[in-house]
Design a protein around this motif. Structure first.
Motif, PDB file in Angstrom:
ATOM      1  N   ILE A 258       0.870  -1.427  -0.199  1.00 64.29           N
ATOM      2  CA  ILE A 258      -0.072  -0.414   0.159  1.00 64.29           C
ATOM      3  C   ILE A 258       1.397   1.297  -0.335  1.00 64.29           C
ATOM      4  N   PHE A 259       0.069   2.454  -0.621  1.00 62.32           N
ATOM      5  CA  PHE A 259       1.252   3.190  -0.598  1.00 62.32           C
ATOM      6  C   PHE A 259       0.768   4.817   0.484  1.00 62.32           C
ATOM      7  N   SER A 260      -0.084   4.208   1.696  1.00 61.24           N
ATOM      8  CA  SER A 260      -0.347   5.106   2.748  1.00 61.24           C
ATOM      9  C   SER A 260      -0.111   5.946   3.876  1.00 61.24           C
ATOM     10  N   VAL A 261       1.024   6.752   3.516  1.00 65.53           N
ATOM     11  CA  VAL A 261       1.675   6.819   4.720  1.00 65.53           C
ATOM     12  C   VAL A 261       1.670   6.967   5.869  1.00 65.53           C
ATOM     13  N   ASN A 262      -0.077   6.646   6.564  1.00 69.17           N
ATOM     14  CA  ASN A 262       0.622   6.043   8.137  1.00 69.17           C
ATOM     15  C   ASN A 262       1.116   4.376   7.893  1.00 69.17           C
ATOM     16  N   ASP A 263       0.588   3.663   6.816  1.00 68.49           N
ATOM     17  CA  ASP A 263       1.176   2.321   7.170  1.00 68.49           C
ATOM     18  C   ASP A 263       2.511   2.024   6.989  1.00 68.49           C
ATOM     19  N   LEU A 264       3.015   3.000   6.219  1.00 65.29           N
ATOM     20  CA  LEU A 264       4.701   2.575   5.856  1.00 65.29           C
ATOM     21  C   LEU A 264       5.300   3.352   6.385  1.00 65.29           C
ATOM     22  N   ASP A 265       4.781   4.552   6.729  1.00 67.21           N
ATOM     23  CA  ASP A 265       5.853   5.237   8.064  1.00 67.21           C
ATOM     24  C   ASP A 265       5.203   6.303   9.332  1.00 67.21           C
TER      25      ASP A 265
END
Ligand SMILES: [Zn+2]
Length: 354
Positions: A258-265
């Protein structure tokens, strides 16, 4: 390099607007992260188009439900969706998908077999796979599952992040763990077997850990999570643990990052942005753990906040360049961009039509 993507929310975005069947909001110019002209620019050749029903208006928003603590945040699961509400919303989104197909004049096709998907990709027609993000419109006795199959649905997430008649979704919690509740219900177990029989891909994104292991035990198909990230890098409840990732790899399955900022970072408070490099970081982590045959893109365009450096689907090729810089070979890049999704769809969909 042509890219097949694991998840987008364009149908939900358009059906939530003032004109729910506005095919031109995709075909001509959209206001969000994807539309047809920008998809072509980004060499998007197809992907899973989610049919996602959001909460009814009387349910408080995620922001309103969020509970903050010193360590992080927790958004409790919303209540189950009323059947009629989910059913109506699902049919509107499928109608929109069909209208987009019709008005695209050959530019996009709702594909229902691997042969059709490959034919579309070769002839530069966008191959759309209809995905139900949550089984709420399906009756617990499964009597109408084939109706959705006949409408073109070939992929199904048992739950979104909420409970339903089939299982329990995983809440948005940081820091948190996917083991957040009971496993599949008896109808949920029947649904797994019915999807195997029919040739419908089962998506594990949004399902809690016990449900994940129930599917792993019951299914005869490769395990798939269309849009998630690695829990080891970001301990959000919705991200997959190393054990879950290994199970996906061993089954011959795939994880769409996924590209979701909250899942990745993730951090203790939800974020507005993150560098584009975090997408590559999760892909590298998953490829190192289970192999480049088992990781792909699962953007969630028009469903989440993505890195502003990427901006929208037109710049998808930036990620291919970053994969090359990270040392992925040309063959590995092709697998991550497209071939892993096609392999898993080929192993899961059936040729015969019910
Ligand atoms: Zn989702």
């Amino acid at each position: 390099m042509k890219i097949f993507d694991g998840h987008n929310d364009i149908l939900h975005k358009i059906t939530s607007s003032v004109n729910p069947l506005d095919s031109q909001a995709f075909l001509v110019k959209g206001t969000g992260q994807m539309d047809y002209p920008r998809a072509l620019q980004g060499e998007f050749c197809g992907g899973f188009f989610a049919v996602y029903t959001s909460n009814p208006p009387e349910v408080p928003t995620a922001e309103e439900r969020m509970v903050l603590s010193d360590k992080g945040y927790h958004i409790p699961l919303p209540p189950p969706l009323p059947f009629d509400y989910a059913h109506n919303s699902t049919h509107t989104m499928i109608e929109l998908m069909k209208k987009i197909e019709q008005d695209s004049l050959g530019g996009l096709k709702i594909t229902t077999s691997i042969a059709e998907i490959q034919e579309c990709i070769e002839s530069n027609v966008i191959a759309a796979v209809l995905h139900l993000e949550g089984a709420e419109p399906i009756l617990p006795n499964l009597d109408n599952l084939l109706d959705f199959y006949r409408l073109g649905v070939r992929s199904l997430g048992i739950t979104w992040s909420r409970p339903n008649a089939f299982g329990h979704g995983v809440p948005f919690v940081y820091p948190g763990h996917p083991d957040s509740g009971p496993g599949l219900t008896p109808p949920g177990k029947d649904l797994v077997k019915a999807c195997n029989r029919t040739g419908i891909l089962i998506d594990l994104a949004h399902l809690n850990e016990k449900g994940f292991w129930d599917v792993a035990q019951l299914t005869s198909a490769p395990l798939v999570s269309t849009h998630t990230a690695a829990h080891k890098l970001v301990p959000k409840a919705r991200n997959l643990t190393d054990d879950q990732l290994r199970a996906v790899g061993e089954s011959g399955g795939v994880v769409g990052v996924i590209f979701s900022v909250n899942d990745l970072d993730g951090e203790r408070r939800p974020k507005e942005d993150a560098p584009i490099a975090v997408i590559i970081k999760h892909i590298e982590y998953i490829a190192d753990l289970i192999g480049a045959d088992h990781v792909a893109f699962g953007s969630d365009f028009d469903g989440t906040k993505i890195p502003s450096q990427l901006g929208d689907i037109s710049r998808f090729q930036l990620l291919v360049e970053l994969l090359e810089k990270a040392g992925f070979s040309a063959l590995e890049r092709e697998k991550i961009c497209r071939k892993n999704w096609l392999r898993v769809l080929g192993d899961t969909l059936r040729d015969e039509v019910y």
